[in-house]
Design a protein around this motif. Structure first.
Motif, PDB file in Angstrom:
ATOM      1  N   THR A 156      -1.092   1.727  -5.405  1.00 10.62           N
ATOM      2  CA  THR A 156      -2.488   2.145  -5.432  1.00 10.62           C
ATOM      3  C   THR A 156      -3.404   1.044  -4.890  1.00 10.62           C
ATOM      4  O   THR A 156      -3.041  -0.135  -4.835  1.00 10.62           O
ATOM      5  N   ARG A 157      -4.618   1.479  -4.535  1.00  6.71           N
ATOM      6  CA  ARG A 157      -5.619   0.539  -4.047  1.00  6.71           C
ATOM      7  C   ARG A 157      -5.941  -0.489  -5.119  1.00  6.71           C
ATOM      8  O   ARG A 157      -6.084  -1.684  -4.836  1.00  6.71           O
ATOM      9  N   GLU A 158      -6.045  -0.022  -6.349  1.00  2.71           N
ATOM     10  CA  GLU A 158      -6.375  -0.932  -7.442  1.00  2.71           C
ATOM     11  C   GLU A 158      -5.283  -1.977  -7.632  1.00  2.71           C
ATOM     12  O   GLU A 158      -5.551  -3.139  -7.939  1.00  2.71           O
ATOM     13  N   ARG A 159      -4.020  -1.555  -7.464  1.00  2.00           N
ATOM     14  CA  ARG A 159      -2.903  -2.486  -7.629  1.00  2.00           C
ATOM     15  C   ARG A 159      -2.941  -3.557  -6.536  1.00  2.00           C
ATOM     16  O   ARG A 159      -2.726  -4.746  -6.811  1.00  2.00           O
ATOM     17  N   VAL A 160      -3.224  -3.159  -5.303  1.00  3.99           N
ATOM     18  CA  VAL A 160      -3.305  -4.122  -4.193  1.00  3.99           C
ATOM     19  C   VAL A 160      -4.411  -5.127  -4.446  1.00  3.99           C
ATOM     20  O   VAL A 160      -4.225  -6.343  -4.313  1.00  3.99           O
ATOM     21  N   ILE A 161      -5.591  -4.620  -4.837  1.00  3.30           N
ATOM     22  CA  ILE A 161      -6.714  -5.518  -5.106  1.00  3.30           C
ATOM     23  C   ILE A 161      -6.389  -6.449  -6.268  1.00  3.30           C
ATOM     24  O   ILE A 161      -6.695  -7.647  -6.241  1.00  3.30           O
ATOM     25  N   GLY A 162      -5.744  -5.914  -7.296  1.00  3.44           N
ATOM     26  CA  GLY A 162      -5.391  -6.738  -8.447  1.00  3.44           C
ATOM     27  C   GLY A 162      -4.418  -7.843  -8.092  1.00  3.44           C
ATOM     28  O   GLY A 162      -4.566  -8.986  -8.544  1.00  3.44           O
ATOM     29  N   ASP A 163      -3.398  -7.513  -7.279  1.00  5.80           N
ATOM     30  CA  ASP A 163      -2.419  -8.522  -6.873  1.00  5.80           C
ATOM     31  C   ASP A 163      -3.080  -9.616  -6.038  1.00  5.80           C
ATOM     32  O   ASP A 163      -2.778 -10.807  -6.199  1.00  5.80           O
ATOM     33  N   LEU A 164      -3.967  -9.209  -5.122  1.00  2.79           N
ATOM     34  CA  LEU A 164      -4.664 -10.205  -4.295  1.00  2.79           C
ATOM     35  C   LEU A 164      -5.565 -11.083  -5.142  1.00  2.79           C
ATOM     36  O   LEU A 164      -5.633 -12.304  -4.937  1.00  2.79           O
ATOM     37  N   SER A 165      -6.253 -10.494  -6.095  1.00  2.00           N
ATOM     38  CA  SER A 165      -7.145 -11.269  -6.953  1.00  2.00           C
ATOM     39  C   SER A 165      -6.363 -12.256  -7.801  1.00  2.00           C
ATOM     40  O   SER A 165      -6.780 -13.400  -8.005  1.00  2.00           O
ATOM     41  N   ALA A 166      -5.200 -11.810  -8.311  1.00  2.00           N
ATOM     42  CA  ALA A 166      -4.388 -12.688  -9.146  1.00  2.00           C
ATOM     43  C   ALA A 166      -3.924 -13.921  -8.386  1.00  2.00           C
ATOM     44  O   ALA A 166      -3.801 -15.015  -8.958  1.00  2.00           O
ATOM     45  N   ALA A 167      -3.668 -13.740  -7.089  1.00  3.06           N
ATOM     46  CA  ALA A 167      -3.220 -14.878  -6.281  1.00  3.06           C
ATOM     47  C   ALA A 167      -4.283 -15.963  -6.201  1.00  3.06           C
ATOM     48  O   ALA A 167      -3.972 -17.132  -5.968  1.00  3.06           O
ATOM     49  N   HIS A 168      -5.546 -15.587  -6.407  1.00  2.00           N
ATOM     50  CA  HIS A 168      -6.641 -16.544  -6.300  1.00  2.00           C
ATOM     51  C   HIS A 168      -7.118 -17.059  -7.656  1.00  2.00           C
ATOM     52  O   HIS A 168      -8.036 -17.883  -7.710  1.00  2.00           O
TER      53      HIS A 168
END
Length: 829
Positions: free
Chosen positions: A2-14
């Motif tokens: 999902t879009r939310e999962r992609v955004i969450g994974d990217l945010s977690a990396a930062h």
């Protein structure tokens, strides 16, 4: 996903990242000093983003008109700067010291991994052995023996090494600057003069007309200059591009593109001079004040045809340049009436036969029209040299005084010739005078006897006649240095390889030519400095270059002289110890003992606060233009250090010294820029359409730089290959059709020097009769297919320097050539 999962994974990396800043100062644009914002986590580089030192946290410009004039703008890295992250964990990265087993060259021998102790002991032992066996002049550096400096870092205390004169970038312009303007680029580089011939980017706003002659700033000049070119165009400056290719800058910036035949620039410049002389539309006041009159008259007589019976009219230049006489005449009149004019004759057209005369003529035209030393003007030569805007910190390394001064023994572009011809000298096949003439060795200097090469770049493919460069490396008994990737051409000829550190991210080493981590602003914008910090941890057994040299110095017994402050620092403590030296330097600078910073309005922050945004920038009051400090001085003093103290259209140095006798340096140089110099004895230039070999090799090759390669860097970078960058032979539809070639066909490009095999890109961006192969491709040999002119194997990638000969113009030994004549046909014929 999902879009939310992609955004969450990217945010977690930062999450939990640390922000640090460094400077993209690699290979081709080490003087651009673009600022790179880096996010790190657990010692790893997470992401890169653009400079946000103007608008904190926002990598965008959004500044006022006043701020633009003051140079208070972001310094953003280009696509290559962002892509350097892809180098760090590339599959081809060398991570351990290597030792060659067996012979040198592609397909010969192989490497085994060895310990650092063995690698360092071997190199130190070979240095001692070779010095005793061959003397101090047996070692050369593949890149840093330039500007009369020696690249071997330990030379001043070990008593071994040589310096070289010349360079790789501006070799086609420096002679003219010295002979006609009295500007010594080497002296300026070493800080021995206050004469500066460069410009700061905001000065482009003063130009009514900008002429980009062989210059593609949107690709070949990173940082502030290309940005200000765009701004100047938006503000109404007219821009003309003169180039065989329809470049990115021609498409984006230009009001007019003039497609000129490669290597015919001097003919057009002489025709422009004819119009200026014949119509009297030059700046008489400027000429009367700054130009030596006898030389001005001597060039007039030549241009008008009074000395040789050939008036250099636009009609004369038309069949040579392929530009209509009407176009040349129209350009000349626009040029003469559009003051101020920024006519920028760049390095590329100057680096071919007759190119140096063209560069000289461009300087003289700028003087003739009064555009050489005014706001909005341009000197056209070494335009990167401007004075510093402020003092900046410098580390006190406390090195001992040098005990040995490496002599200038050869021209930097003649390393291969010095190696290959030395056996002929030793056997008596050639005499000493001939040998010196071939390699540019001054009469009083020791003769080089190169048996060992320090290799820190892709030496064979970075310069012309790659086959000769590889032969010279093969002839050396022992080669060592730093390499970064398996697959690099230099690697195949090295005996000991140290895994190269990425100086941008993985260390606090000095950058090229000794630049410290307090990096000053670039050509065109020297109103800031930054601290380029170490960003991430090093992989494998990669070590800092400075540490490596210190370890070798220990084995030679000179570490306390070379690096006394770090000589006894362990590897684990190394990075922190270097960081503390920079901290100390910053504090000494911030103390401002002379009050210079206060006078400039600089209020230094404490070190720890500074590191959060390690950029110090001041506004430019009025942008620098060539010779500004002399032109605006209260007491008139000439900045032109010629024999007459004025701009010499006919060089008195050449006239009086009879440069034809200076065979080691500049034999045969004419005192005025001419189209048919006497040294050619009526023969056309080696890379000219009129040369008889054009019947076999009818296409004129140009070798531009790419927006995705820094000379020989980045070809292994996974972020810049395949769909991102298409490496091909650029040809016009006319030339492709004549050869039965379609876009994407695999072809062979060849001449007497070498052959490459690569796809064809059919495009109307190339004028007929011209082909382009961009720099940056790594030699990929087909070892089983060797020929007389490809003795190491056919190149399947497309390295352009296989196609360019080492036949320098005889009047400027070492002038780097970047062009030649080739033929292209379908592969397999």
């Amino acid at each position: 996903m999902t879009r939310e999962r992609v955004i969450g994974d990217l945010s977690a990396a930062h999450d939990g990242t640390e922000i640090k800043y460094t400077c993209c100062a690699q290979n081709g644009c080490w003087d651009a000093s673009c600022i790179v914002r880096c996010e790190t986590k657990d010692g790893e580089l997470v992401s890169l983003s653009a400079d946000d030192s103007i608008n904190a946290g926002l990598p965008r410009e959004d500044v006022s008109e006043e701020a633009l004039w003051q140079g208070m703008v972001q310094m953003r890295p280009c696509a290559m700067g962002h892509a350097w992250k892809g180098e760090l964990n590339a599959e081809t990265r060398i991570l351990h010291p290597l030792k060659r087993i067996g012979g040198k060259g592609p397909g010969n021998g192989h490497f085994v991994e060895i310990s650092w102790e063995e690698a360092l002991d071997t190199v130190a032992g070979k240095l001692v052995e070779f010095k005793e066996k061959y003397g101090p002049y047996c070692i050369a550096h593949s890149v840093d023996d330039v500007f009369e400096d020696c690249g071997f870092k330990l030379a001043p205390w070990f008593g071994m090494g040589m310096a070289a004169w010349g360079d790789s970038s501006c070799s086609g312009t420096t002679c003219g600057e010295k002979m006609h303007l009295g500007f010594d680029m080497v002296g300026a580089f070493h800080g021995n003069t206050d004469v500066c011939v460069g410009f700061e980017a905001p000065d482009l706003f003063n130009s009514k007309l900008i002429v980009l002659w062989g210059l593609d700033p949107l690709v070949g000049w990173y940082g502030s200059v290309s940005y200000y070119m765009k701004l100047a165009a938006e503000r109404g400056a007219q821009i003309i591009v003169i180039d065989p290719r329809y470049t990115n800058s021609a498409e984006t910036l230009a009001d007019q593109w003039l497609p000129i035949r490669p290597g015919t620039d001097i003919a057009m410049l002489l025709a422009v001079a004819y119009v200026l002389y014949s119509e009297g539309i030059y700046d008489r006041e400027y000429v009367d004040r700054w130009v030596e009159p006898d030389g001005f008259e001597a060039w007039r007589r030549y241009v008008m045809g009074e000395t040789d019976g050939i008036p250099k009219t636009p009609e004369w230049a038309e069949p040579i340049t392929a530009l209509p006489a009407e176009t040349i005449r129209g350009f000349a009149n626009l040029y003469a009436t559009s003051k101020p004019v920024h006519l920028h004759f760049y390095y590329a057209p100057a680096k071919r036969h007759l190119g140096e005369y063209a560069a000289n003529a461009a300087m003289l035209l700028q003087a003739m029209t009064g555009n050489l030393s005014i706001p909005g003007g341009c000197e056209t030569g070494c335009s990167l040299i401007t004075p510093p805007r402020m003092p900046f910190p410098s580390v006190d390394w406390q090195q001992a005084a040098p005990e040995y001064n490496p002599p200038v023994c050869y021209n930097i572009q003649k390393i291969a010739e010095a190696i290959i011809q030395r056996p002929n000298l030793d056997s008596g096949t050639i005499d000493e005078e001939t040998y010196r003439a071939l390699i540019g060795s001054p009469p009083a200097s020791p003769l080089p006897n190169i048996k060992m090469m320090i290799v820190e770049n892709q030496y064979p493919i970075s310069h012309h006649e790659t086959n000769k460069r590889m032969k010279s490396l093969e002839m050396c008994e022992f080669n060592w240095g730093f390499q970064w990737h398996y697959g690099q051409a230099s690697l195949e000829f090295m005996d000991i390889v140290f895994p190269g550190v990425n100086m941008m991210f993985e260390s606090r080493d000095n950058y090229q030519l000794g630049s410290e981590r307090f990096m000053y602003g670039p050509n065109g914008m020297r109103n800031y400095f930054l601290y380029a910090d170490k960003i991430c941890e090093r992989p494998g057994e990669v070590r800092p270059i400075h540490w490596v040299h210190t370890e070798i110095a220990k084995r030679l017994g000179i570490a306390e002289k070379y690096n006394p402050r770090l000589a006894n620092v362990s590897l684990d403590e190394w990075d922190d110890a270097v960081h503390e030296l920079y901290h100390e330097a910053y504090d000494a600078w911030a103390a401002d003992p002379a009050g210079e910073l206060k006078a400039l309005g600089i209020e230094p922050k404490p070190w720890n606060e500074f590191l959060k945004m390690p950029v110090v920038r001041i506004p430019i009051d009025k942008p620098f233009y060539p010779y500004k400090n002399y032109m605006e001085a209260e007491e008139e003093k000439s900045p032109f250090a010629t024999l007459s103290g004025k701009i010499e259209f006919s060089s008195k140095t050449v006239e009086l010294l009879d440069m034809r006798t200076q065979t080691w340096y500049r034999g045969g140089l004419e005192p005025i820029p001419v189209y048919d110099p006497a040294y050619m004895e009526g023969k056309p230039a080696n890379d000219s359409f009129y040369n008889p070999k054009a019947e076999r090799y009818p296409l004129s090759l140009v070798t531009p730089v790419s927006a995705y390669r820094q000379h020989a860097c980045l070809d292994a970078n996974p972020q810049l290959r395949d769909e991102c960058y298409r490496h091909a032979i650029w040809m016009s539809p006319v030339d492709a059709k004549k050869r039965g070639l379609k876009d994407g066909d695999v072809a062979r490009a060849y001449n007497e020097f070498g052959e490459v095999r690569m796809p064809v890109y059919v495009t109307s961006r190339m004028m007929p009769g011209t082909a382009a192969v961009f720099h940056g491709a790594w030699y990929t040999p087909k070892i089983e297919e060797k020929t007389e002119n490809m003795p190491y194997g056919l190149d399947l990638r497309g390295t352009p320097n296989f196609l360019i000969g080492d036949e320098h113009a005889p009047h400027i030994v070492g002038a780097l050539l970047t062009a030649g004549l080739i033929e292209v046909e379908r592969a397999g014929r």
